[in-house]
Design a protein around this motif. Structure first.
Motif, PDB file in Angstrom:
ATOM      1  N   THR A 219     -25.867  23.581  -5.005  1.00  0.00           N
ATOM      2  CA  THR A 219     -24.542  24.096  -5.363  1.00  0.00           C
ATOM      3  C   THR A 219     -24.100  25.173  -4.384  1.00  0.00           C
ATOM      4  O   THR A 219     -22.926  25.232  -3.999  1.00  0.00           O
ATOM      5  CB  THR A 219     -24.566  24.664  -6.789  1.00  0.00           C
ATOM      6  OG1 THR A 219     -25.048  23.672  -7.690  1.00  0.00           O
ATOM      7  CG2 THR A 219     -23.178  25.092  -7.225  1.00  0.00           C
TER       8      THR A 219
ATOM      9  N   ARG B 248     -20.656  25.549  -2.395  1.00  0.00           N
ATOM     10  CA  ARG B 248     -19.777  26.693  -2.671  1.00  0.00           C
ATOM     11  C   ARG B 248     -19.773  27.719  -1.551  1.00  0.00           C
ATOM     12  O   ARG B 248     -18.792  28.426  -1.361  1.00  0.00           O
ATOM     13  CB  ARG B 248     -20.219  27.370  -3.972  1.00  0.00           C
ATOM     14  CG  ARG B 248     -20.261  26.454  -5.170  1.00  0.00           C
ATOM     15  CD  ARG B 248     -18.893  26.153  -5.710  1.00  0.00           C
ATOM     16  NE  ARG B 248     -18.299  27.321  -6.345  1.00  0.00           N
ATOM     17  CZ  ARG B 248     -17.114  27.321  -6.946  1.00  0.00           C
ATOM     18  NH1 ARG B 248     -16.399  26.218  -6.976  1.00  0.00           N
ATOM     19  NH2 ARG B 248     -16.638  28.407  -7.513  1.00  0.00           N
TER      20      ARG B 248
ATOM     21  N   THR C 275     -24.406  32.028 -10.837  1.00  0.00           N
ATOM     22  CA  THR C 275     -23.037  31.739 -11.251  1.00  0.00           C
ATOM     23  C   THR C 275     -23.034  30.567 -12.238  1.00  0.00           C
ATOM     24  O   THR C 275     -23.977  29.767 -12.275  1.00  0.00           O
ATOM     25  CB  THR C 275     -22.169  31.376 -10.032  1.00  0.00           C
ATOM     26  OG1 THR C 275     -22.677  30.167  -9.451  1.00  0.00           O
ATOM     27  CG2 THR C 275     -22.206  32.496  -8.998  1.00  0.00           C
TER      28      THR C 275
ATOM     29  N   VAL D  94     -21.331  27.869 -12.067  1.00  0.00           N
ATOM     30  CA  VAL D  94     -21.340  26.609 -11.322  1.00  0.00           C
ATOM     31  C   VAL D  94     -22.752  26.267 -10.865  1.00  0.00           C
ATOM     32  O   VAL D  94     -23.186  25.111 -10.928  1.00  0.00           O
ATOM     33  CB  VAL D  94     -20.377  26.692 -10.123  1.00  0.00           C
ATOM     34  CG1 VAL D  94     -20.459  25.424  -9.286  1.00  0.00           C
ATOM     35  CG2 VAL D  94     -18.953  26.908 -10.597  1.00  0.00           C
TER      36      VAL D  94
ATOM     37  N   ASN E 244     -17.611  19.438   2.244  1.00  0.00           N
ATOM     38  CA  ASN E 244     -16.708  20.316   3.002  1.00  0.00           C
ATOM     39  C   ASN E 244     -16.378  19.775   4.390  1.00  0.00           C
ATOM     40  O   ASN E 244     -15.944  20.524   5.262  1.00  0.00           O
ATOM     41  CB  ASN E 244     -17.325  21.710   3.117  1.00  0.00           C
ATOM     42  CG  ASN E 244     -17.514  22.370   1.771  1.00  0.00           C
ATOM     43  OD1 ASN E 244     -16.560  22.538   1.006  1.00  0.00           O
ATOM     44  ND2 ASN E 244     -18.743  22.732   1.442  1.00  0.00           N
TER      45      ASN E 244
ATOM     46  N   THR F 287     -17.755  32.638   1.694  1.00  0.00           N
ATOM     47  CA  THR F 287     -17.016  33.052   0.503  1.00  0.00           C
ATOM     48  C   THR F 287     -16.172  34.295   0.761  1.00  0.00           C
ATOM     49  O   THR F 287     -15.392  34.688  -0.099  1.00  0.00           O
ATOM     50  CB  THR F 287     -17.995  33.333  -0.649  1.00  0.00           C
ATOM     51  OG1 THR F 287     -18.942  34.336  -0.233  1.00  0.00           O
ATOM     52  CG2 THR F 287     -18.756  32.076  -1.043  1.00  0.00           C
TER      53      THR F 287
END
Length: 336
Positions: free
Chosen positions: A133, A137, A161, A163, A273, A281
């Motif tokens: 993940t 992310r 998190t 997610v 991506n 981030t």
């Protein structure tokens, strides 16, 4: 050349998560599906000839990532070094449990080894799910491609998190499905029957979750995600239908569909991506791209020669070992 090597990196990670996925699934299911010592031992024997060979793909995946994309490797390992260390320790614990389970003729000793095997397998799967993940992310990358911050928070925060927790649970569900489908394919007797029922129930639950996910994301404009979720739901429905009746051909097809679902999930995570291999981030402009993280052209040419020699050899050896140990493991007792 960069795109080819990224494809090889993805292939190595897919092979690792698929092959080790059913190892982890069998490890955490053996104390649950095995009603007695004989059945638990039968479950463990199904992965006995394969688990250490399957771990080779972790070495290959990390080695290829380091050689072909050193910038990506450096950012991932520096940003997630504590989870990676935890994964390695859990893998070591799993290996000890598998190797030493039969070294002492004591039922309590074997039960403890089974508990360690199940705990370490579940821990590795949960951590890998959260780490994957983080691949999607992103991490807190600065303009220089280095992870910003320090200490415990930098290396653990990306996995704490909601997610990441969802990714961990999804990975656990996939490992359970893979392990159950593999046990149904590789055993006989009551263990085979229980594994088949579990395969059916987990696949059906996953299909419902996929349909719900498609309904939720479609109104938000995520059409591609909705289509993928529906495709996964369709594959899981097929697995559930195939697992309704024990038959060698149906079990093999159900296992094949399960591996395809897991492989598709890993590919989706590593290509979500596009040309960005690790998003930032903090600022999208600071994200690591495929070209920016890759080694030089001369380095890629050198490792291409090594890859042409090593990777096919590993594939041939593993295919041969699976053929040699293709017979089922009996879980029913023989009485005289």
């Amino acid at each position: 050349m960069v795109t080819v090597w990224y494809g090889l990196v993805v292939l190595c990670w897919v092979l690792y998560f698929v092959l080790e996925g059913f190892d982890f699934g069998v490890g955490l299911l053996s104390p649950l599906l095995g009603r007695d010592e004989h059945e638990r031992a039968a479950a463990v024997r199904t992965i006995g000839p394969f688990w250490d060979g399957n771990e080779v793909w972790l070495v290959a995946a990390i080695g290829v990532t380091f050689a072909a994309f050193p910038g990506w490797y450096a950012a991932l390992l520096s940003g997630l070094y504590l989870p990676m260390v935890a994964i390695l320790l859990l893998l070591a614990g799993r290996g000890v449990a598998l190797e030493f389970r039969g070294k002492h003729d004591d039922p309590r000793w074997r039960r403890r080894c089974d508990a360690v095997l199940a705990g370490c397998s579940a821990g590795v799967v949960l951590l890998w799910g959260a780490v994957l993940t983080a691949f999607v992310r992103g991490l807190a990358l600065g303009a220089d491609g280095e992870v910003v911050g320090g200490g415990l928070r930098r290396t653990v925060a990306p996995l704490l998190t909601p997610v990441a927790g969802l990714g961990a649970l999804l990975a656990l569900g996939m490992a359970v499905l893979l392990g159950a489908a593999f046990l149904a394919l590789r055993t006989t007797g009551p263990l085979r029957a229980r594994a088949g029922r579990l395969t059916r129930h987990v696949a059906a639950g996953g299909a419902v979750a996929g349909i719900v996910a498609a309904v939720v994301v479609a109104p938000a404009g995520a059409a591609v995600t909705a289509v993928v979720a529906l495709a996964v739901a369709g594959a899981l429905t097929g697995i559930a239908v195939l697992a309704r009746r024990p038959a060698a051909g149906r079990e093999a097809l159900a296992f094949g569909l399960t591996t395809a679902v897991v492989a598709a999930a890993v590919v989706a995570a590593l290509t979500a991506n596009g040309s960005v291999v690790l998003p930032s981030t903090l600022n999208p402009a600071w994200s690591l791209t495929m070209d920016g993280a890759a080694a030089t052209d001369s380095a890629l040419r050198i490792i291409s020669v090594a890859g042409l020699v090593v990777l096919p050899g590993v594939l041939v050896y593993q295919a041969w070992s699976y053929r040699v140990f293709r017979q089922r493991v009996a879980s029913d007792r023989i009485t005289t």
